[in-house]
Motif scaffolding. Structure first.
Motif, PDB file in Angstrom:
ATOM      1  N   GLU A  62       0.987  -1.225   0.060  1.00  7.50           N
ATOM      2  CA  GLU A  62       0.075  -0.005  -0.083  1.00  7.50           C
ATOM      3  C   GLU A  62       0.901   1.056  -0.095  1.00  7.50           C
ATOM      4  O   GLU A  62       0.683   2.217  -0.594  1.00  7.50           O
ATOM      5  CB  GLU A  62      -0.616   0.049   1.235  1.00  7.50           C
ATOM      6  CG  GLU A  62      -2.052  -1.200   1.188  1.00  7.50           C
ATOM      7  CD  GLU A  62      -2.951  -1.141   2.322  1.00  7.50           C
ATOM      8  OE1 GLU A  62      -2.567  -0.166   3.399  1.00  7.50           O
ATOM      9  OE2 GLU A  62      -3.853  -1.862   2.440  1.00  7.50           O
ATOM     10  N   ASN A  63       1.758   1.275   0.846  1.00  4.16           N
ATOM     11  CA  ASN A  63       2.953   2.272   0.762  1.00  4.16           C
ATOM     12  C   ASN A  63       3.396   2.743  -0.513  1.00  4.16           C
ATOM     13  O   ASN A  63       3.594   4.019  -0.951  1.00  4.16           O
ATOM     14  CB  ASN A  63       4.010   2.301   1.866  1.00  4.16           C
ATOM     15  CG  ASN A  63       3.401   2.166   3.451  1.00  4.16           C
ATOM     16  OD1 ASN A  63       2.356   2.749   3.503  1.00  4.16           O
ATOM     17  ND2 ASN A  63       4.145   1.742   4.257  1.00  4.16           N
ATOM     18  N   LEU A 108       1.015   6.207  -7.208  1.00  4.69           N
ATOM     19  CA  LEU A 108      -0.362   6.579  -7.740  1.00  4.69           C
ATOM     20  C   LEU A 108      -1.126   7.508  -6.848  1.00  4.69           C
ATOM     21  O   LEU A 108      -2.276   7.645  -7.239  1.00  4.69           O
ATOM     22  CB  LEU A 108      -1.058   5.286  -7.900  1.00  4.69           C
ATOM     23  CG  LEU A 108      -0.389   4.018  -8.881  1.00  4.69           C
ATOM     24  CD1 LEU A 108      -1.329   3.038  -8.959  1.00  4.69           C
ATOM     25  CD2 LEU A 108      -0.139   4.611 -10.188  1.00  4.69           C
ATOM     26  N   GLY A 109      -0.675   8.057  -5.742  1.00  4.85           N
ATOM     27  CA  GLY A 109      -1.297   9.087  -4.923  1.00  4.85           C
ATOM     28  C   GLY A 109      -2.163   8.162  -3.887  1.00  4.85           C
ATOM     29  O   GLY A 109      -2.306   7.110  -3.973  1.00  4.85           O
ATOM     30  N   LEU A 127      -5.623  -0.047  -4.759  1.00  6.45           N
ATOM     31  CA  LEU A 127      -5.227  -1.440  -5.729  1.00  6.45           C
ATOM     32  C   LEU A 127      -4.457  -2.232  -5.008  1.00  6.45           C
ATOM     33  O   LEU A 127      -4.200  -3.441  -5.549  1.00  6.45           O
ATOM     34  CB  LEU A 127      -4.471  -0.662  -7.057  1.00  6.45           C
ATOM     35  CG  LEU A 127      -5.076   0.087  -7.883  1.00  6.45           C
ATOM     36  CD1 LEU A 127      -4.162   0.798  -8.893  1.00  6.45           C
ATOM     37  CD2 LEU A 127      -6.308  -0.329  -8.360  1.00  6.45           C
ATOM     38  N   ALA A 128      -3.944  -2.341  -3.937  1.00  3.16           N
ATOM     39  CA  ALA A 128      -3.085  -3.410  -3.120  1.00  3.16           C
ATOM     40  C   ALA A 128      -3.853  -4.367  -3.126  1.00  3.16           C
ATOM     41  O   ALA A 128      -3.008  -5.342  -3.601  1.00  3.16           O
ATOM     42  CB  ALA A 128      -2.907  -2.676  -1.700  1.00  3.16           C
ATOM     43  N   PRO A 129      -5.222  -4.855  -2.819  1.00  8.49           N
ATOM     44  CA  PRO A 129      -5.333  -5.982  -2.841  1.00  8.49           C
ATOM     45  C   PRO A 129      -5.374  -6.815  -4.285  1.00  8.49           C
ATOM     46  O   PRO A 129      -5.393  -8.045  -4.288  1.00  8.49           O
ATOM     47  CB  PRO A 129      -7.022  -5.840  -2.475  1.00  8.49           C
ATOM     48  CG  PRO A 129      -6.970  -4.597  -1.583  1.00  8.49           C
ATOM     49  CD  PRO A 129      -6.040  -3.788  -2.346  1.00  8.49           C
ATOM     50  N   ARG A 136       8.302   4.515   2.689  1.00  7.52           N
ATOM     51  CA  ARG A 136       8.238   3.072   2.196  1.00  7.52           C
ATOM     52  C   ARG A 136       7.905   2.190   3.391  1.00  7.52           C
ATOM     53  O   ARG A 136       6.843   1.397   3.602  1.00  7.52           O
ATOM     54  CB  ARG A 136       9.283   2.642   1.453  1.00  7.52           C
ATOM     55  CG  ARG A 136       9.311   3.062  -0.078  1.00  7.52           C
ATOM     56  CD  ARG A 136      10.689   2.834  -0.443  1.00  7.52           C
ATOM     57  NE  ARG A 136      10.696   3.173  -2.149  1.00  7.52           N
ATOM     58  CZ  ARG A 136      10.685   4.452  -2.518  1.00  7.52           C
ATOM     59  NH1 ARG A 136      10.824   5.464  -1.997  1.00  7.52           N
ATOM     60  NH2 ARG A 136      10.598   4.878  -3.935  1.00  7.52           N
ATOM     61  N   THR A 137       8.647   2.386   4.369  1.00  9.78           N
ATOM     62  CA  THR A 137       8.390   2.014   5.611  1.00  9.78           C
ATOM     63  C   THR A 137       8.292   3.043   6.612  1.00  9.78           C
ATOM     64  O   THR A 137       9.095   3.502   7.075  1.00  9.78           O
ATOM     65  CB  THR A 137       9.614   0.824   6.131  1.00  9.78           C
ATOM     66  OG1 THR A 137       9.643  -0.179   5.328  1.00  9.78           O
ATOM     67  CG2 THR A 137       9.257   0.384   7.563  1.00  9.78           C
ATOM     68  N   THR A 138       6.970   3.430   6.873  1.00 11.60           N
ATOM     69  CA  THR A 138       6.631   4.758   7.414  1.00 11.60           C
ATOM     70  C   THR A 138       7.040   4.574   9.094  1.00 11.60           C
ATOM     71  O   THR A 138       7.207   3.469   9.587  1.00 11.60           O
ATOM     72  CB  THR A 138       5.304   5.020   7.376  1.00 11.60           C
ATOM     73  OG1 THR A 138       4.647   4.081   8.041  1.00 11.60           O
ATOM     74  CG2 THR A 138       4.704   5.046   5.773  1.00 11.60           C
TER      75      THR A 138
END
Length: 288
Positions: free
Chosen positions: A177-178, A184-185, A191-193, A233-235
């Motif tokens: 998701e990140n 893509l904002g 769209l992750a699933p 990316r890894t928040t």
């Protein structure tokens, strides 16, 4: 309404094909020659096999008899050469070092990247190899990103005596998701699933099987979590969630202004001070 439904039905197959192609690209192996070992370290090339008979390639450096050992595990689409800066830091302090190429990376066998699933076999095999090579020594693992996640997933088979986890994702779902959000904002995460459902189809496991935040408690050892303050990316929230689920003793270092990058290279002085202090404190008895 009818035109909208028709357009959606036309676009859906195209979207699915694009996502399938993206999945194939994301899991393509990252094999490449790592080149000769540097001359300034007493490196020995080694090979051993994981539980599925994949050959894992690595380098060893033997330090002083009194000091423990450290397994260094690189991030995704990298290889053991990226860990040489940490290896020099550790060897100069007397530590023995094993650095490996994860499966499907560098010179190790493997046909697909699996985001920690098969890579955990590499870490498990490397932990066992290090224990046999340096019997009696305590062993720590320093893993960056994918390397740290793989160390977490390997802990139920082979456990180290301490862990340094750098920019490790909280779950494969969060990591996906990140990254989609970056490209893509805000709508990207939706769209992750559609991207993650491919893991069971193409790789043979479910995306939710790779949840580091649910498995970090398996370490049952001292943990230092290192996070980049500006990592998208890894928040920071992901790293804080990981840290909250780790068992004591544990520590969290948030690197000011750092993104998803090599923290050792970003701030060598502070990295060396903090990591060596952590290792010296928790591996202070050189034998197990």
């Amino acid at each position: 309404m009818r035109k909208t439904i028709t357009a959606a039905l036309i676009l859906l197959p195209a979207i699915v094909l694009v996502l399938l192609a993206a999945g194939r690209v994301a899991t393509a192996p990252a094999n490449e020659p790592v080149g000769p070992a540097p001359d300034d370290l007493p490196i020995r090339a080694v090979e051993f096999s994981d539980s599925d008979a994949r050959v894992i390639s690595g380098w060893t450096i033997t330090g002083t008899e009194q000091k423990p050992a450290v397994l260094l595990v690189h991030g995704i689409r990298s290889n053991r050469r990226s860990m040489l800066g940490r290896a020099r830091l550790l060897f100069e302090s007397g530590y023995s070092v094993l650095m490996i190429d994860l499966q499907a990376h560098g010179e190790s066998a493997g046909d697909r990247l699996t985001f920690g699933y098969r890579e955990a076999d590499s870490v498990s095999a490397a932990t066992r190899y290090a224990r046999n090579l340096w019997p009696g020594k305590k062993l720590a693992i320093i893993g960056t990103s994918l390397g740290g996640a793989s160390a977490i997933f390997a802990a139920n088979r082979q456990r180290a005596d301490a862990y340094v986890l750098e920019a490790v994702y909280s779950s494969l779902r969060d990591a996906t998701e990140n990254r989609l959000r970056i490209r893509l904002g805000p709508a990207g995460a939706a769209l992750a699933p559609l991207l993650l459902w491919q893991t069971s189809l193409q790789l043979g496991f479910h995306a939710d099987d790779l949840s580091a935040v649910d498995r970090i408690g398996d370490l049952k050892a001292p943990v230092l979590v290192i996070a980049g303050e500006k990592d998208d990316r890894t928040t920071l929230a992901d790293s804080q969630a990981l840290f909250s689920r780790a068992v004591e003793p544990k520590a969290l270092w948030v690197v000011p202004n750092a993104r998803h990058q090599d923290f050792h290279r970003f701030d060598e002085t502070e990295y060396g001070k903090r990591v060596l202090l952590f290792l010296d404190r928790h591996l202070k008895q050189g034998s197990r």
